[in-house]
Design an enzyme around this catalytic site. Structure first.
Site, mmCIF file in Angstrom:
data_model
loop_
_atom_site.group_PDB
_atom_site.id
_atom_site.type_symbol
_atom_site.label_atom_id
_atom_site.label_comp_id
_atom_site.label_asym_id
_atom_site.label_seq_id
_atom_site.Cartn_x
_atom_site.Cartn_y
_atom_site.Cartn_z
ATOM 1 N N CYS A 144 0.850 -1.198 0.000
ATOM 2 C CA CYS A 144 0.000 0.000 0.000
ATOM 3 C C CYS A 144 0.882 1.243 0.000
ATOM 4 O O CYS A 144 1.746 1.397 0.850
ATOM 5 C CB CYS A 144 -0.899 -0.021 1.235
ATOM 6 N N GLU A 182 -4.965 -8.327 -3.179
ATOM 7 C CA GLU A 182 -5.107 -8.425 -1.723
ATOM 8 C C GLU A 182 -4.268 -7.350 -1.072
ATOM 9 O O GLU A 182 -3.177 -7.027 -1.549
ATOM 10 C CB GLU A 182 -4.652 -9.819 -1.265
ATOM 11 N N ARG A 228 -7.529 -12.404 11.143
ATOM 12 C CA ARG A 228 -6.736 -11.660 10.163
ATOM 13 C C ARG A 228 -7.657 -11.072 9.101
ATOM 14 O O ARG A 228 -8.201 -11.795 8.263
ATOM 15 C CB ARG A 228 -5.711 -12.587 9.511
ATOM 16 N N ARG A 230 -8.274 -8.763 5.829
ATOM 17 C CA ARG A 230 -7.604 -8.204 4.656
ATOM 18 C C ARG A 230 -8.658 -7.784 3.633
ATOM 19 O O ARG A 230 -9.738 -8.378 3.567
ATOM 20 C CB ARG A 230 -6.663 -9.237 4.023
#
Length: 396
Positions: A144, A182, A228, A230
């Protein structure tokens, strides 16, 4: 660039070319692969890489995860890490035609498990030139980064200098049927939402893909005991006339920590020292007094692990109780004795299981590197459940 670094870059690309040809047999690699192997003496490595490949040019390496005998679709694996996407896609009948990863330690793990050395820096035109035409799906767990979009509409040109730009550029050139991206959950709020807004705008309007609204997916809903989250972004080329997509529903069966814990007694090196445990208690107490919830955490056997992450409190947020230890002799140079409370870190193999990697997945690096690699990877079952939906649509 120095002469030495230039030679190393050439060597890295040569290894990628030859290993890709050995595994995939794609014609794009054939001529250069033969040239490289025939000229391999110049590298002065007769007993290592090239010698082995000269013997096996027409057969894949003896690795755990080979290409499917009958492919249903093809894909490329960008920012591949240690191959979480690849395992998921191969499980569904996919054949990988190109892979890229620039971390040298991750490349070592990838090669051990798939028989391919990933190409390096995908921002380099020389690397992009090896991507074949005609593959079906682009997979990428890209990092990112913020865009320079102040006062602009947030289009393709505004993403230059970021790694998403390279993903978008490959989509623009190769026009695969679909893509699967992702990223961390924080992408949704990154730069006040402008980053994700720009990404979606580029994918939809500049590149011409149908992109359903991205969705936050949690690994714990797909067969691994890890909390988790995402963000998943999928898209389909508009000429395929796909107008709807449903992300997968959570699995019925939920896993807990006990399901992934080591069956055998683990080394004392994974157990915390009394001094370090004291330090963690003090650290947690300091933050508690300030009203913060930071600090170590011990996951019960019937619980779900926190997200495994690299650095910070990554391992300390996922400690476990394990009273089976019988030898308290320190393996590493610690300043005090091993704790008698049975508190230890998870092993790299347990982290692999938290990410849904198979038991025969090879861990060929030191623990510190293994933790980093699994912490940076994807949760394979969540990827596979979503990819199955994508493939089902494009195969129609």
């Amino acid at each position: 660039m120095s002469l030495t670094s230039s030679k190393n870059n050439t060597l890295d690309i040569d290894k990628a070319v030859v290993s890709h040809y050995v595994v995939s047999k794609n014609k794009i690699y054939k001529n250069r692969a033969y040239e490289i192997v025939n000229d391999s003496k110049e590298y002065n490595e007769p007993e290592t890489f090239y010698h082995a490949l000269q013997q096996k040019l027409f057969g894949a390496e003896d690795v755990p995860f080979l290409e499917p005998e009958k492919k249903k679709f093809t894909f490329i694996d960008l920012f591949a890490g240690i191959g979480g996407f690849r395992i998921a896609m191969q499980n569904l009948g996919g054949k990988c035609e190109f892979t890229s990863e620039w971390d040298e330690s991750a490349k070592k793990t990838y090669y051990a498990n798939f028989g391919e050395v990933p190409f390096g820096d995908i921002t380099k035109e020389e690397v992009k030139s090896f991507i074949p035409d005609g593959f079906d799906v682009l997979c990428a767990g890209f990092p990112c980064q913020a865009f320079s979009i102040a006062g602009k509409r947030g289009g393709f040109e505004d993403t230059r200098g970021t790694l998403f730009y390279d993903v978008a550029e490959i989509l623009r050139r190769k026009k695969p049927k679909a893509f699967f991206l992702e990223n961390v959950k924080g992408l949704r709020s990154h730069d006040k939402g402008k980053t994700l807004e720009t990404i979606i705008n580029v994918l939809r309007n500049d590149l011409g893909y149908y992109v359903p609204d991205p969705q936050i997916m949690n690994a714990k809903n797909f067969g691994v005991p890890q909390n988790r989250e995402r963000i998943f972004i999928v898209g389909f080329r508009k000429d395929l006339n796909i107008t709807e997509f449903q992300y997968p529903e959570p699995f019925d069966a939920k896993k807990v920590l006990e399901d992934i814990k080591e069956q055998n007694v683990v080394s004392s090196k994974y157990y915390l020292s009394t001094q370090y445990l004291k330090t963690l208690h003090e650290h947690k107490a300091r933050h508690a007094n300030k009203g913060n919830g930071f600090g170590f955490e011990i996951i019960p056997d019937d619980g779900v692990a926190n997200a495994i992450v690299v650095g910070g409190m990554g391992r300390e947020r996922n400690l476990v109780y394990d009273h089976r230890i019988v030898d308290y002799t320190p393996v590493t140079k610690i300043k005090s004795e091993v704790n008698r409370e049975g508190i230890r870190k998870m092993t790299p193999r347990e982290w692999a299981r938290l990410q849904g990697f198979p038991e025969d997945y090879k861990i060929v690096v030191a623990d510190a590197s293994a933790y980093k690699q699994f912490g940076n990877s994807v949760a394979v079952p969540a990827i596979q459940a979503t990819a199955e939906k994508i493939i089902k649509i494009i195969l129609k």
